[in-house]
Design an enzyme around this catalytic site. Structure first.
Site, PDB file in Angstrom:
ATOM      1  N   LYS A  70       4.992   7.440   5.661  1.00  0.00           N
ATOM      2  CA  LYS A  70       5.268   6.998   7.029  1.00  0.00           C
ATOM      3  C   LYS A  70       6.719   6.518   7.137  1.00  0.00           C
ATOM      4  O   LYS A  70       7.213   5.851   6.218  1.00  0.00           O
ATOM      5  CB  LYS A  70       4.279   5.879   7.389  1.00  0.00           C
ATOM      6  CG  LYS A  70       4.327   5.404   8.829  1.00  0.00           C
ATOM      7  CD  LYS A  70       3.222   4.371   9.086  1.00  0.00           C
ATOM      8  CE  LYS A  70       3.191   3.849  10.499  1.00  0.00           C
ATOM      9  NZ  LYS A  70       2.097   2.884  10.744  1.00  0.00           N
ATOM     10  N   SER A 145      -0.743   3.768  14.750  1.00  0.00           N
ATOM     11  CA  SER A 145       0.614   4.269  14.772  1.00  0.00           C
ATOM     12  C   SER A 145       0.922   5.307  13.684  1.00  0.00           C
ATOM     13  O   SER A 145       1.902   6.035  13.816  1.00  0.00           O
ATOM     14  CB  SER A 145       1.601   3.112  14.631  1.00  0.00           C
ATOM     15  OG  SER A 145       1.449   2.451  13.410  1.00  0.00           O
ATOM     16  N   SER A 169      -3.738   0.897  12.360  1.00  0.00           N
ATOM     17  CA  SER A 169      -2.839   2.060  12.341  1.00  0.00           C
ATOM     18  C   SER A 169      -3.061   3.076  11.233  1.00  0.00           C
ATOM     19  O   SER A 169      -2.501   4.161  11.289  1.00  0.00           O
ATOM     20  CB  SER A 169      -1.391   1.599  12.278  1.00  0.00           C
ATOM     21  OG  SER A 169      -0.948   1.335  13.576  1.00  0.00           O
TER      22      SER A 169
HETATM   23  N1  GLN Z   1      -2.348  -0.355  17.845  1.00  0.00           N
HETATM   24  C1  GLN Z   1      -2.031  -1.645  17.313  1.00  0.00           C
HETATM   25  C2  GLN Z   1      -0.721  -2.125  17.912  1.00  0.00           C
HETATM   26  O1  GLN Z   1      -0.220  -1.507  18.764  1.00  0.00           O
HETATM   27  C3  GLN Z   1      -1.991  -1.611  15.838  1.00  0.00           C
HETATM   28  C4  GLN Z   1      -0.787  -0.967  15.280  1.00  0.00           C
HETATM   29  C5  GLN Z   1      -0.713  -1.034  13.800  1.00  0.00           C
HETATM   30  O2  GLN Z   1      -1.714  -1.214  13.109  1.00  0.00           O
HETATM   31  N2  GLN Z   1       0.489  -0.934  13.299  1.00  0.00           N
HETATM   32  O3  GLN Z   1      -0.207  -3.104  17.530  1.00  0.00           O
END
Ligand code: GLN
Length: 478
Positions: A70, A145, A169
């Protein structure tokens, strides 16, 4: 045999037996990227020299295996952008500890994958560069994400990948893309070199084609690291060794709050019918309550932005990354750099965070959220007094359409409802595919375990994988 379709454990076995070579695997992966990444757009940076890299790898547990990382995990000499304009040209002078560990085992970098800017989002639509598409349906999001990492694995554009999980994410994109995603216990894996979003919640973990691969890769990246004071001095087990242990007699909890109204009917049905299969294996199943679940999203969206607002203060155009061109003095340089460099969602989080930390509001928001976080953690502790694992859907729906939620942040935030409590409590959880809905989209099942009990988590996941045989039955069309 298409070598890019191999799982990590399969690839390793074939290489060890001399039936294929790291170069051949890298060639197959690169060819696949050339064929389909124009449509999927999983990668921000492709390692075009992966075949050459595969020729000279160290002998180890990952010899010559192309793994995608990532783009918020630092890779020495390779651009690490966090999918943000503010870091569009940032080349880290060091490797994250997880990358160093994989290097020591001879891995080959496949490339750096797309994400929501600074990992803030659930769809990759917040990437400053482009949206990644779901290999099962190109009109839908891959989740986020870590959408690029999950899509790359699902479309066989790498053998496995790493993601990061602050509120879901790793697990939600794994669920949307029909692959396996594991968020380790907070402290299991070093965060050194992971660009910080919310430091008390972030964890790096594997996204893979099989449960064996998740176990294998977790073992490699885990362990205490002097460079991360929150990494825990806990022994790393041979997780793969324990996968085939009997699940008979294990106690499974189904929290009623996770099967309530608002969830897509087919998601609930598939998860419950998979639990029935486990029951036939001699597992005891009972309903429980995690009563503070309803406060999880609100709590997370105080805690995570508060930490983010502090972590993101460093992007000011002084030492690295983007700097505005026309400015009038230092303050104006900060102002313009940050206004131009950050996207809307990131700005929203910074503003939410600075607001809730402001002296007049601190007690009402941040302090209160920390207290509720403790209550959420206690909910889990109470259930784990009598149960070994908790099973829930990973997400209330399957993959949604591109654009469907992007104009409404609150609806987007609510899609994290089943993954967020796990981060607030610091416990480990895995998402594995358990079936398809009527649109042919994968459904993810989430297993949650006690802190540092990834072994039990993986054992249950492995049994479900055998019972469901998702990978044997389904694959994306692309
Ligand atoms: N969707 C969540 C957010 O927007 C989690 C994102 C993540 O786990 N990095 O914060």
């Amino acid at each position: 045999m298409q070598l890019n379709r191999l799982s990590l454990v399969e690839a390793k076995r074939l290489v060890d037996k001399g039936e294929t070579s790291p170069e051949e695997i890298a060639e197959a992966v690169l060819k696949r990227i050339e064929e389909v990444d124009g449509k999927i757009k999983a990668y921000i940076t492709v390692n075009w020299s992966m075949v050459e890299d595969a020729k000279s790898v160290k002998n180890g547990k990952l010899s010559g295996i192309p793994i995608a990382v990532k783009d918020n995990i630092c890779t020495k000499g390779v651009k690490t952008t966090c999918a943000s304009k503010i870091l569009y040209n940032f080349v880290p002078p060091y490797d994250a500890t997880v990358v160093e560990k994989m290097k020591a085992e001879g891995y080959v970098l496949a490339g750096k994958t797309n994400l929501d800017e600074f990992a803030m989002g659930s769809s990759t639509e917040n990437s400053a560069f482009f949206t990644t598409r779901n290999p099962w349906d190109l009109e839908r999001v891959p989740g986020g994400s870590s959408g690029g990492s999950a899509a790359a694995v699902a479309a066989d554009m790498c053998i496995a990948s790493l993601g990061s999980d602050t509120g879901g994410s790793i697990r939600q994109p794994a669920a949307f893309c029909g692959v396996v995603g594991l968020k380790p216990t907070y402290g299991r894996v070093s965060r050194y070199g992971l660009v910080a979003f919310a430091s008390s919640l972030d964890q790096i973990g594997p996204i893979t084609k099989t449960v064996e691969d998740a176990a294998y890769l977790l073992e490699i990246i885990s362990g205490r690291d002097p460079m991360d004071s929150t990494s825990a001095p806990v022994d790393v087990e041979d997780f793969k060794q324990r996968l085939s242990e009997d699940v008979k007699g294990l106690r499974v909890a189904l929290p009623k709050e996770y099967f309530a109204e608002g969830i897509q009917g087919e998601v609930k049905e598939e998860v419950l019918s998979t639990v029935k299969l486990l029951e036939k294996e001699g597992v005891a199943v009972d309903e429980v309550s995690l009563p503070h679940t309803e406060y999880a999203v609100a709590t997370y969206y105080i805690v995570a932005p508060a930490e983010a607002s502090s972590n993101l203060a460093r992007y000011d155009g002084v030492k690295y990354g983007y700097r505005a061109e026309d400015f009038n003095g230092l303050i104006d340089m900060y102002f313009k750099t940050r206004s131009e460099g950050f996207g809307d969602e990131v700005k929203r989080r910074i503003m939410l965070g600075t607001y809730s930390l402001a002296s007049g509001y601190y007690d009402a928001y941040y302090l209160r959220a920390k207290k509720v976080r403790t209550l959420i953690k206690r909910d889990f502790e109470r259930v784990f007094e009598n149960f070994d694992v908790i099973i829930t859907p990973t997400s209330p729906t399957t993959a949604f359409r591109i654009g469907e939620k992007s104009s409404d942040p609150l609806t987007m935030y609510l899609s994290d409802i089943f993954t967020i409590s796990v981060n607030l409590a610091g416990v480990p959880a895995i998402s594995i595919p358990c079936g398809l809905d009527s649109n042919g989209l994968p459904i993810g099942l989430q297993i949650i375990a006690k802190p540092f009990d990834e072994a039990t988590l993986l054992k249950v996941a492995y049994r479900i994988q055998e019972l469901v045989d998702f990978r044997g039955r389904y694959s994306p069309k692309v």
